[in-house]
Write a protein that holds these residues in place. Structure first.
Motif, short mmCIF file in Angstrom:
data_model
loop_
_atom_site.label_atom_id
_atom_site.label_comp_id
_atom_site.label_asym_id
_atom_site.label_seq_id
_atom_site.Cartn_x
_atom_site.Cartn_y
_atom_site.Cartn_z
N LEU A 111 0.82 -1.21 0.00
CA LEU A 111 0.00 0.00 0.00
C LEU A 111 0.85 1.26 0.00
CD1 LEU A 111 -2.86 -0.96 2.50
CD2 LEU A 111 -3.03 -0.77 0.00
N VAL A 112 1.99 1.23 0.70
CA VAL A 112 2.85 2.42 0.78
C VAL A 112 3.47 2.79 -0.56
CG1 VAL A 112 3.41 2.21 3.24
CG2 VAL A 112 4.82 1.05 1.54
N SER A 113 3.45 1.89 -1.54
CA SER A 113 4.04 2.19 -2.85
C SER A 113 3.15 3.11 -3.69
CB SER A 113 4.32 0.89 -3.61
OG SER A 113 3.10 0.27 -3.99
N LEU A 114 1.89 3.30 -3.27
CA LEU A 114 0.97 4.17 -4.01
C LEU A 114 1.03 5.59 -3.44
CD1 LEU A 114 -2.17 1.84 -4.15
CD2 LEU A 114 -0.36 2.07 -5.87
N GLU A 115 0.71 6.57 -4.29
CA GLU A 115 0.66 7.97 -3.84
C GLU A 115 -0.78 8.27 -3.40
OE1 GLU A 115 1.74 12.48 -5.30
OE2 GLU A 115 2.25 10.82 -6.62
N TRP A 116 -0.98 8.38 -2.09
CA TRP A 116 -2.31 8.48 -1.49
C TRP A 116 -2.76 9.92 -1.30
CZ3 TRP A 116 -5.45 4.40 -0.65
CH2 TRP A 116 -4.88 3.13 -0.76
N ALA A 117 -4.09 10.11 -1.34
CA ALA A 117 -4.68 11.39 -0.92
C ALA A 117 -4.34 11.54 0.57
CB ALA A 117 -6.19 11.36 -1.14
N PRO A 118 -3.98 12.75 1.01
CA PRO A 118 -3.52 12.94 2.39
C PRO A 118 -4.45 12.40 3.47
CG PRO A 118 -3.06 14.89 1.10
CD PRO A 118 -3.87 13.99 0.22
N ALA A 119 -5.76 12.55 3.31
CA ALA A 119 -6.69 12.09 4.35
C ALA A 119 -6.69 10.56 4.49
CB ALA A 119 -8.10 12.59 4.07
N ASP A 120 -6.27 9.84 3.45
CA ASP A 120 -6.27 8.37 3.49
C ASP A 120 -5.01 7.79 4.12
OD1 ASP A 120 -8.67 7.16 1.74
OD2 ASP A 120 -8.07 9.06 0.87
N ILE A 121 -3.96 8.58 4.27
CA ILE A 121 -2.68 8.07 4.76
C ILE A 121 -2.77 7.47 6.17
CG2 ILE A 121 -0.31 8.74 5.39
CD1 ILE A 121 -0.39 10.58 2.86
N PRO A 122 -3.49 8.08 7.13
CA PRO A 122 -3.59 7.44 8.44
C PRO A 122 -4.23 6.04 8.39
CG PRO A 122 -4.21 9.74 8.61
CD PRO A 122 -4.08 9.42 7.14
N THR A 123 -5.18 5.83 7.47
CA THR A 123 -5.79 4.50 7.32
C THR A 123 -4.78 3.53 6.75
OG1 THR A 123 -7.98 5.48 7.02
CG2 THR A 123 -7.69 3.21 6.26
N VAL A 124 -3.99 3.95 5.76
CA VAL A 124 -2.93 3.11 5.21
C VAL A 124 -1.98 2.69 6.33
CG1 VAL A 124 -0.92 3.05 3.67
CG2 VAL A 124 -3.06 4.09 2.88
N ASN A 125 -1.57 3.66 7.15
CA ASN A 125 -0.65 3.37 8.26
C ASN A 125 -1.27 2.40 9.27
OD1 ASN A 125 1.32 5.01 7.14
ND2 ASN A 125 0.68 6.80 8.31
N ALA A 126 -2.56 2.56 9.56
CA ALA A 126 -3.24 1.67 10.49
C ALA A 126 -3.28 0.24 9.94
CB ALA A 126 -4.67 2.16 10.76
N LEU A 127 -3.49 0.10 8.64
CA LEU A 127 -3.55 -1.23 8.02
C LEU A 127 -2.17 -1.91 8.04
CD1 LEU A 127 -5.84 -0.41 4.99
CD2 LEU A 127 -6.43 -1.85 6.95
N ILE A 128 -1.12 -1.14 7.80
CA ILE A 128 0.24 -1.68 7.77
C ILE A 128 0.68 -2.08 9.16
CG2 ILE A 128 2.64 -1.09 7.33
CD1 ILE A 128 1.52 0.63 4.96
N ASN A 129 0.33 -1.28 10.15
CA ASN A 129 0.72 -1.59 11.53
C ASN A 129 -0.29 -2.53 12.14
OD1 ASN A 129 2.92 0.15 11.27
ND2 ASN A 129 1.67 1.91 11.81
#
Length: 129
Positions: A111-129
Protein backbone atom coordinates in the motif's frame (compact mmCIF):
# COMPACT_ATOMS: atom_id res chain seq x y z
CA UNK A 1 -13.89 28.63 9.80
CA UNK A 2 -13.61 25.92 7.16
CA UNK A 3 -16.54 23.70 6.29
CA UNK A 4 -16.25 20.07 7.47
CA UNK A 5 -17.37 17.35 5.08
CA UNK A 6 -18.10 13.87 6.47
CA UNK A 7 -16.91 11.09 4.17
CA UNK A 8 -17.07 7.30 4.52
CA UNK A 9 -14.39 5.15 2.88
CA UNK A 10 -14.42 1.39 2.33
CA UNK A 11 -11.42 -0.75 3.13
CA UNK A 12 -12.47 -3.76 1.06
CA UNK A 13 -10.31 -6.84 1.49
CA UNK A 14 -10.58 -9.91 -0.73
CA UNK A 15 -9.90 -13.53 0.20
CA UNK A 16 -6.24 -13.14 -0.85
CA UNK A 17 -5.62 -10.34 1.69
CA UNK A 18 -5.54 -7.68 -1.02
CA UNK A 19 -7.14 -4.24 -0.52
CA UNK A 20 -9.21 -2.48 -3.18
CA UNK A 21 -7.62 0.90 -4.03
CA UNK A 22 -9.13 3.55 -6.30
CA UNK A 23 -7.23 6.10 -8.39
CA UNK A 24 -8.91 9.51 -8.51
CA UNK A 25 -9.58 10.58 -12.08
CA UNK A 26 -7.85 13.61 -13.67
CA UNK A 27 -11.16 15.55 -13.44
CA UNK A 28 -11.54 15.07 -9.66
CA UNK A 29 -10.00 17.24 -6.96
CA UNK A 30 -6.80 15.56 -5.71
CA UNK A 31 -6.47 14.14 -9.22
CA UNK A 32 -4.35 11.04 -9.78
CA UNK A 33 -4.01 10.24 -6.09
CA UNK A 34 -5.11 6.92 -4.62
CA UNK A 35 -7.91 6.58 -2.10
CA UNK A 36 -10.20 4.08 -0.49
CA UNK A 37 -13.50 4.27 -2.41
CA UNK A 38 -16.52 5.88 -0.79
CA UNK A 39 -18.19 9.25 -0.56
CA UNK A 40 -20.01 11.95 1.36
CA UNK A 41 -22.65 11.23 3.96
CA UNK A 42 -26.08 12.57 3.07
CA UNK A 43 -28.43 14.17 5.59
CA UNK A 44 -29.69 11.57 8.08
CA UNK A 45 -27.25 8.83 7.04
CA UNK A 46 -24.72 7.17 9.29
CA UNK A 47 -21.28 6.27 7.92
CA UNK A 48 -22.11 2.61 7.22
CA UNK A 49 -25.34 3.44 5.37
CA UNK A 50 -23.57 6.08 3.29
CA UNK A 51 -20.78 3.68 2.46
CA UNK A 52 -23.12 0.94 1.23
CA UNK A 53 -24.95 3.49 -0.96
CA UNK A 54 -21.78 5.16 -2.29
CA UNK A 55 -20.05 1.88 -3.20
CA UNK A 56 -23.18 0.72 -5.04
CA UNK A 57 -23.28 4.04 -6.96
CA UNK A 58 -19.51 4.31 -7.64
CA UNK A 59 -18.48 0.68 -8.11
CA UNK A 60 -21.74 -1.11 -8.96
CA UNK A 61 -21.43 -3.78 -6.27
CA UNK A 62 -22.97 -4.44 -2.88
CA UNK A 63 -20.91 -4.41 0.29
CA UNK A 64 -21.41 -5.15 3.95
CA UNK A 65 -19.87 -2.48 6.18
CA UNK A 66 -18.21 -3.78 9.34
CA UNK A 67 -16.04 -2.07 11.97
CA UNK A 68 -14.56 1.42 11.82
CA UNK A 69 -10.79 1.34 11.24
CA UNK A 70 -10.09 5.06 11.52
CA UNK A 71 -11.95 8.34 12.11
CA UNK A 72 -9.69 11.10 10.83
CA UNK A 73 -10.01 14.88 10.47
CA UNK A 74 -7.74 16.19 7.72
CA UNK A 75 -7.49 19.88 6.93
CA UNK A 76 -7.12 20.73 3.26
CA UNK A 77 -6.68 24.25 1.89
CA UNK A 78 -10.41 25.03 1.66
CA UNK A 79 -12.18 22.31 3.68
CA UNK A 80 -11.80 19.85 6.53
CA UNK A 81 -12.54 16.22 5.67
CA UNK A 82 -13.80 13.93 8.43
CA UNK A 83 -12.88 10.58 6.87
CA UNK A 84 -14.38 7.50 8.48
CA UNK A 85 -12.65 4.38 7.13
CA UNK A 86 -14.68 1.20 7.52
CA UNK A 87 -13.74 -2.46 7.00
CA UNK A 88 -16.05 -3.87 4.31
CA UNK A 89 -16.56 -6.94 2.18
CA UNK A 90 -18.21 -7.42 -1.19
CA UNK A 91 -21.39 -9.49 -0.89
CA UNK A 92 -22.64 -9.16 -4.47
CA UNK A 93 -21.11 -8.23 -7.82
CA UNK A 94 -17.64 -7.16 -8.94
CA UNK A 95 -16.34 -3.60 -8.51
CA UNK A 96 -16.17 -1.51 -11.69
CA UNK A 97 -14.53 1.93 -11.91
CA UNK A 98 -17.42 4.22 -12.88
CA UNK A 99 -15.93 7.47 -11.55
CA UNK A 100 -12.31 6.54 -10.83
CA UNK A 101 -9.51 6.25 -13.39
CA UNK A 102 -8.54 2.80 -12.12
CA UNK A 103 -9.27 0.19 -9.46
CA UNK A 104 -6.46 -2.03 -8.22
CA UNK A 105 -6.21 -4.89 -5.70
CA UNK A 106 -3.03 -4.27 -3.70
CA UNK A 107 -1.38 -6.41 -1.00
CA UNK A 108 -1.33 -4.64 2.38
CA UNK A 109 2.48 -4.71 2.35
CA UNK A 110 2.52 -2.72 -0.92
CA UNK A 111 0.00 0.00 0.00
CA UNK A 112 2.85 2.42 0.78
CA UNK A 113 4.04 2.19 -2.85
CA UNK A 114 0.97 4.17 -4.01
CA UNK A 115 0.66 7.97 -3.84
CA UNK A 116 -2.31 8.48 -1.49
CA UNK A 117 -4.68 11.39 -0.92
CA UNK A 118 -3.52 12.94 2.39
CA UNK A 119 -6.69 12.09 4.35
CA UNK A 120 -6.27 8.37 3.49
CA UNK A 121 -2.68 8.07 4.76
CA UNK A 122 -3.59 7.44 8.44
CA UNK A 123 -5.79 4.50 7.32
CA UNK A 124 -2.93 3.11 5.21
CA UNK A 125 -0.65 3.37 8.26
CA UNK A 126 -3.24 1.67 10.49
CA UNK A 127 -3.55 -1.23 8.02
CA UNK A 128 0.24 -1.68 7.77
CA UNK A 129 0.72 -1.59 11.53
Amino acid sequence: MKKTIKVAAAVIQNDRDMILCALRSPTMSLANLWEFPGGKLEEGENAREALVREIHEELGCKIEADEIIADIHHEYEKIVVNLISIQAKIVEGEPVAKEHAELRWVPVSELVSLEWAPADIPTVNALIN
